[in-house]
Design a protein around this motif. Structure first.
Motif, PDB file in Angstrom:
ATOM      1  N   ALA A  97       0.857  -1.183   0.000  1.00  0.00           N
ATOM      2  CA  ALA A  97       0.000   0.000   0.000  1.00  0.00           C
ATOM      3  C   ALA A  97       0.892   1.232   0.000  1.00  0.00           C
ATOM      4  O   ALA A  97       1.960   1.237   0.621  1.00  0.00           O
ATOM      5  CB  ALA A  97      -0.925   0.025   1.209  1.00  0.00           C
ATOM      6  N   ILE A  98       0.457   2.264  -0.700  1.00  0.00           N
ATOM      7  CA  ILE A  98       1.273   3.462  -0.899  1.00  0.00           C
ATOM      8  C   ILE A  98       0.446   4.694  -0.542  1.00  0.00           C
ATOM      9  O   ILE A  98      -0.750   4.758  -0.837  1.00  0.00           O
ATOM     10  CB  ILE A  98       1.728   3.584  -2.371  1.00  0.00           C
ATOM     11  N   CYS A  99       1.089   5.671   0.068  1.00  0.00           N
ATOM     12  CA  CYS A  99       0.471   6.975   0.319  1.00  0.00           C
ATOM     13  C   CYS A  99       1.369   8.041  -0.283  1.00  0.00           C
ATOM     14  O   CYS A  99       2.568   8.086   0.002  1.00  0.00           O
ATOM     15  CB  CYS A  99       0.300   7.223   1.817  1.00  0.00           C
ATOM     16  N   MET A 100       0.777   8.905  -1.106  1.00  0.00           N
ATOM     17  CA  MET A 100       1.562  10.010  -1.648  1.00  0.00           C
ATOM     18  C   MET A 100       0.717  11.267  -1.723  1.00  0.00           C
ATOM     19  O   MET A 100      -0.482  11.222  -1.940  1.00  0.00           O
ATOM     20  CB  MET A 100       2.142   9.668  -3.013  1.00  0.00           C
ATOM     21  N   GLY A 101       1.385  12.377  -1.476  1.00  0.00           N
ATOM     22  CA  GLY A 101       0.709  13.668  -1.504  1.00  0.00           C
ATOM     23  C   GLY A 101       1.106  14.566  -0.359  1.00  0.00           C
ATOM     24  O   GLY A 101       1.529  15.701  -0.583  1.00  0.00           O
ATOM     25  N   ILE A 106       4.494  20.148  -5.357  1.00  0.00           N
ATOM     26  CA  ILE A 106       3.756  20.217  -6.616  1.00  0.00           C
ATOM     27  C   ILE A 106       4.756  20.465  -7.732  1.00  0.00           C
ATOM     28  O   ILE A 106       5.209  21.579  -7.957  1.00  0.00           O
ATOM     29  CB  ILE A 106       2.700  21.344  -6.586  1.00  0.00           C
ATOM     30  N   ALA A 107       5.138  19.419  -8.431  1.00  0.00           N
ATOM     31  CA  ALA A 107       6.140  19.534  -9.483  1.00  0.00           C
ATOM     32  C   ALA A 107       6.003  18.339 -10.407  1.00  0.00           C
ATOM     33  O   ALA A 107       5.238  17.408 -10.147  1.00  0.00           O
ATOM     34  CB  ALA A 107       7.549  19.571  -8.873  1.00  0.00           C
ATOM     35  N   THR A 108       6.766  18.358 -11.492  1.00  0.00           N
ATOM     36  CA  THR A 108       6.750  17.239 -12.431  1.00  0.00           C
ATOM     37  C   THR A 108       7.070  15.934 -11.732  1.00  0.00           C
ATOM     38  O   THR A 108       6.492  14.886 -12.024  1.00  0.00           O
ATOM     39  CB  THR A 108       7.744  17.480 -13.573  1.00  0.00           C
ATOM     40  N   VAL A 109       7.992  15.985 -10.764  1.00  0.00           N
ATOM     41  CA  VAL A 109       8.361  14.764 -10.055  1.00  0.00           C
ATOM     42  C   VAL A 109       7.169  14.160  -9.349  1.00  0.00           C
ATOM     43  O   VAL A 109       7.021  12.942  -9.278  1.00  0.00           O
ATOM     44  CB  VAL A 109       9.522  15.026  -9.070  1.00  0.00           C
ATOM     45  N   SER A 110       6.258  14.996  -8.824  1.00  0.00           N
ATOM     46  CA  SER A 110       5.064  14.482  -8.163  1.00  0.00           C
ATOM     47  C   SER A 110       4.216  13.692  -9.146  1.00  0.00           C
ATOM     48  O   SER A 110       3.715  12.608  -8.839  1.00  0.00           O
ATOM     49  CB  SER A 110       4.246  15.628  -7.563  1.00  0.00           C
ATOM     50  N   ARG A 111       4.030  14.238 -10.345  1.00  0.00           N
ATOM     51  CA  ARG A 111       3.265  13.525 -11.368  1.00  0.00           C
ATOM     52  C   ARG A 111       3.921  12.188 -11.702  1.00  0.00           C
ATOM     53  O   ARG A 111       3.247  11.168 -11.847  1.00  0.00           O
ATOM     54  CB  ARG A 111       3.166  14.376 -12.638  1.00  0.00           C
ATOM     55  N   ASN A 112       5.225  12.187 -11.831  1.00  0.00           N
ATOM     56  CA  ASN A 112       5.919  10.959 -12.169  1.00  0.00           C
ATOM     57  C   ASN A 112       5.785   9.916 -11.059  1.00  0.00           C
ATOM     58  O   ASN A 112       5.634   8.722 -11.324  1.00  0.00           O
ATOM     59  CB  ASN A 112       7.389  11.243 -12.451  1.00  0.00           C
ATOM     60  N   VAL A 114       3.225   9.662  -9.061  1.00  0.00           N
ATOM     61  CA  VAL A 114       1.851   9.166  -9.161  1.00  0.00           C
ATOM     62  C   VAL A 114       1.748   8.136 -10.276  1.00  0.00           C
ATOM     63  O   VAL A 114       1.129   7.072 -10.111  1.00  0.00           O
ATOM     64  CB  VAL A 114       0.872  10.335  -9.389  1.00  0.00           C
ATOM     65  N   ARG A 115       2.347   8.417 -11.414  1.00  0.00           N
ATOM     66  CA  ARG A 115       2.295   7.478 -12.547  1.00  0.00           C
ATOM     67  C   ARG A 115       2.909   6.133 -12.167  1.00  0.00           C
ATOM     68  O   ARG A 115       2.350   5.071 -12.459  1.00  0.00           O
ATOM     69  CB  ARG A 115       3.032   8.079 -13.757  1.00  0.00           C
ATOM     70  N   VAL A 116       4.076   6.174 -11.518  1.00  0.00           N
ATOM     71  CA  VAL A 116       4.752   4.934 -11.142  1.00  0.00           C
ATOM     72  C   VAL A 116       3.919   4.154 -10.128  1.00  0.00           C
ATOM     73  O   VAL A 116       3.747   2.928 -10.251  1.00  0.00           O
ATOM     74  CB  VAL A 116       6.152   5.238 -10.575  1.00  0.00           C
ATOM     75  N   ALA A 117       3.398   4.844  -9.124  1.00  0.00           N
ATOM     76  CA  ALA A 117       2.619   4.166  -8.084  1.00  0.00           C
ATOM     77  C   ALA A 117       1.364   3.528  -8.669  1.00  0.00           C
ATOM     78  O   ALA A 117       1.035   2.372  -8.360  1.00  0.00           O
ATOM     79  CB  ALA A 117       2.247   5.154  -6.984  1.00  0.00           C
ATOM     80  N   LEU A 118       0.654   4.257  -9.520  1.00  0.00           N
ATOM     81  CA  LEU A 118      -0.575   3.721 -10.089  1.00  0.00           C
ATOM     82  C   LEU A 118      -0.295   2.593 -11.077  1.00  0.00           C
ATOM     83  O   LEU A 118      -1.072   1.642 -11.183  1.00  0.00           O
ATOM     84  CB  LEU A 118      -1.378   4.837 -10.748  1.00  0.00           C
ATOM     85  N   ALA A 119       0.827   2.678 -11.787  1.00  0.00           N
ATOM     86  CA  ALA A 119       1.182   1.612 -12.726  1.00  0.00           C
ATOM     87  C   ALA A 119       1.456   0.301 -12.007  1.00  0.00           C
ATOM     88  O   ALA A 119       1.309  -0.783 -12.593  1.00  0.00           O
ATOM     89  CB  ALA A 119       2.399   2.019 -13.544  1.00  0.00           C
ATOM     90  N   LEU A 144      -4.983   7.396 -15.501  1.00  0.00           N
ATOM     91  CA  LEU A 144      -4.035   6.593 -14.726  1.00  0.00           C
ATOM     92  C   LEU A 144      -4.709   5.822 -13.592  1.00  0.00           C
ATOM     93  O   LEU A 144      -4.205   4.784 -13.163  1.00  0.00           O
ATOM     94  CB  LEU A 144      -2.964   7.499 -14.109  1.00  0.00           C
ATOM     95  N   LEU A 145      -5.825   6.322 -13.102  1.00  0.00           N
ATOM     96  CA  LEU A 145      -6.441   5.778 -11.895  1.00  0.00           C
ATOM     97  C   LEU A 145      -7.035   4.395 -12.115  1.00  0.00           C
ATOM     98  O   LEU A 145      -7.340   3.994 -13.234  1.00  0.00           O
ATOM     99  CB  LEU A 145      -7.530   6.736 -11.390  1.00  0.00           C
TER     100      LEU A 145
END
Length: 289
Positions: A97-101, A106-112, A114-119, A144-145
């Motif tokens: 289980a993962i928690c992020m946020g 708030i930056a490109t790294v945050s989006r990346n 999220v993408r990795v975690a959801l993938a 992505l969700l």
């Protein structure tokens, strides 16, 4: 619908058997921001551990490792060098289980991240900056969700991800907008394909199939001192810890929200976010867990 307590089935799920060990209760990974931004993630991690996750690891940029090491003990630490570091960490299947946020930035790294975690298709709680980082492109976020994700926005974050639904709420002239809020949260969950927990005096939880739960923190059940910095980070950690323990996204969101409110009522006036996880043993005792 409105909850005054947890169902016997959910209370039973909170219990632990004497023959189980820590890995039977999951391993939660909480992502932290850089130096000076780790407090929110540490709150979430503490809550995940207190709610019964067998292990909790705080993943942070290497430059923030020493700062976090000075603040935590039972919570483990792992340096993560960007989204590539997260991808490497998730090669361990025991991280379930993962928690992020909280405090992520708030930056490109945050989006990346999220993408990795959801993938990875693991259960994941997305809060705060993880939501806001997609404010300019919610459709990309929804793509992505998946059904193992839980979104935990307050009204401001909800408006950034679901601007049209939030606009309908703001436009409704009635003093009580509960019916409109119910419709908005239900539509949001169906649209994004994930469980949505909208925080507020009446917390609403909906999943993509249309299930809806309400937690009324009003009247005798009110917990106004929960309106304090870091309280939402604790809630995100509670939900993550329950996901690690094997609760479904909807069950984890509902149970986490109830425990959060119960801790707020138990502590009362003067509470700060750090107090909330420490109130859980008393709440569990009251439940007979």
């Amino acid at each position: 619908m409105p909850r005054t307590g947890l169902s016997p089935a959910l209370i039973a799920r909170l219990s632990k058997r004497a023959d189980q060990h820590k890995y039977d209760h999951g391993h939660a990974l909480i992502l932290s921001g850089g130096p000076g931004r780790g407090g929110a993630a540490r709150l979430a991690a503490r809550a995940a551990l207190r709610v019964g996750a067998g292990l909790v690891t705080l993943g942070c940029p290497p430059e923030a490792l020493a700062e976090n090491a000075a603040q935590v003990t039972a919570i483990m630490l792992r340096p993560l060098d960007g989204s590539a570091g997260l991808e490497e960490a998730l090669e361990d299947p025991r991280l379930n289980a993962i928690c992020m946020g909280p405090g992520l930035g708030i930056a490109t790294v945050s989006r990346n991240h999220v993408r990795v975690a959801l993938a990875s298709r693991r259960p994941v709680v997305l809060d705060a900056d993880a939501l806001t980082s997609f404010a300019d492109d919610p459709r990309a976020f929804f793509a992505l969700l998946h059904s193992n994700a839980v979104l935990t926005p307050h009204m401001g974050e909800f408006a950034r991800v679901f601007p049209d639904l939030a606009k309908a709420l703001q436009a409704d002239p009635r003093e009580s907008r509960l019916e409109v809020r119910r419709a908005a949260v239900t539509q949001a969950a169906a649209r994004c394909g994930a469980t949505v927990l909208l925080k507020g005096e009446v917390t609403l939880i909906a999943d993509p199939s249309g299930h809806l739960a309400e937690l009324h923190l009003t009247g005798k059940a009110a917990a106004p001192w929960l309106a304090t910095a870091g309280s939402g980070d604790v809630l995100a950690g509670l939900v993550t810890g329950l996901l690690a323990r094997g609760f479904s996204p909807f069950q984890a969101a509902e149970t986490g929200a109830w425990l959060h409110g119960a801790a707020g009522r138990h502590l009362g006036a003067g509470l700060i976010a750090e107090d909330l996880p420490e109130a859980l043993p008393a709440i569990f005792a009251q439940l007979g867990v």
